[in-house]
Enzyme design. Sequence first.
Site, PDB file in Angstrom:
ATOM      1  CB  CYS A 107      20.798  -5.477  50.556  1.00 11.76           C
ATOM      2  SG  CYS A 107      19.893  -3.937  50.868  1.00 11.76           S
ATOM      3  CG  ASP A 123      22.394  -4.494  54.579  1.00 10.74           C
ATOM      4  OD1 ASP A 123      23.583  -4.166  54.739  1.00 10.74           O
ATOM      5  OD2 ASP A 123      21.671  -3.992  53.707  1.00 10.74           O
ATOM      6  CE  LYS A 136      24.279  -2.759  52.138  1.00 15.70           C
ATOM      7  NZ  LYS A 136      22.902  -2.460  51.804  1.00 15.70           N
TER       8      LYS A 136
HETATM    9  N1  TIU Z   1      19.138  -4.990  53.275  1.00  8.80           N
HETATM   10  C1  TIU Z   1      18.078  -4.939  52.471  1.00  8.80           C
HETATM   11  O1  TIU Z   1      17.806  -5.852  51.720  1.00  8.80           O
HETATM   12  N2  TIU Z   1      17.266  -3.810  52.572  1.00  8.80           N
HETATM   13  C2  TIU Z   1      15.946  -3.800  52.240  1.00  8.80           C
HETATM   14  O2  TIU Z   1      15.315  -2.750  52.254  1.00  8.80           O
HETATM   15  N3  TIU Z   1      15.368  -4.999  51.926  1.00  8.80           N
HETATM   16  C3  TIU Z   1      14.055  -5.252  51.658  1.00  8.80           C
HETATM   17  O3  TIU Z   1      13.765  -6.383  51.297  1.00  8.80           O
HETATM   18  N4  TIU Z   1      13.159  -4.303  51.786  1.00  8.80           N
END
Ligand code: TIU
Length: 225
Positions: free
Chosen positions: A167, A29, A134
């Site tokens: 994530c 991500d 995802k």
């Molecule tokens: N990729 C991921 O970690 N999505 C989130 O929403 N992370 C947060 O820390 N909010």
Amino acid sequence: MTTTDTITVNAEPYPFEFSPAACALLIIDMQRDFLEPGGFGEMLGNDVSQLRRTIEPNQRVLALWRAKGWHVMHTREGHRPDLGCLPPAKKVRGRSATTIGDPGPMGRILVRGEAGHDIIPELYPQPGEAIIDKPGKGAFYATDLHAILQNRGIQKLIVTGVTTEVCVNTTVREANDRGYDCLVLEDCVGSYLPDMHEAGLKMIKEQGGIFGWVSHSANVLSALA
Ligand code: TIU
């Protein structure tokens, strides 16, 4: 060195061993909406510098993996433009005035195909590198990641990206329950919240490596030198 040789990386709670043919670099991500100034993450009041410090070390590891021709995979968190894969609970969580699917600073927030949903240019995927879209925090839920790894004979994952306790942690736990060994590189993962970053790493490596291993990109680079 051949792809079937075993490489040993200094790590906690003990050295992590992998053979490159059976190992993938999985970058979680690293999306514009999470990392870039003016994106969704910053709009929510988060300090994106905590995530941006991971870009350079990720570039170093990624460059090495590409130079070797080893497996590289990327993930993106996001949803179909019709929001069919967005659980209503996720849409309303946080009670923010602007939420997933709404117009944001870089297109519709966390919607596939929008600029903010895409991966930052510094780490942009190259042809041949799988991109896993995802809908959840974990990269295994409602994706074909497990099938791709099985079909390629991959048993070990070097996990980087953001965020450490969300994530990255969810993906490592999902991978662990499916029988994969995960090595998380502490300088290549980051959180908006430094204390959550520290806790997230501890949770992985405590109790004999209950979910996996933790190391630093410098240890991977020196193991391959
Ligand atoms: N990729 C991921 O970690 N999505 C989130 O929403 N992370 C947060 O820390 N909010």
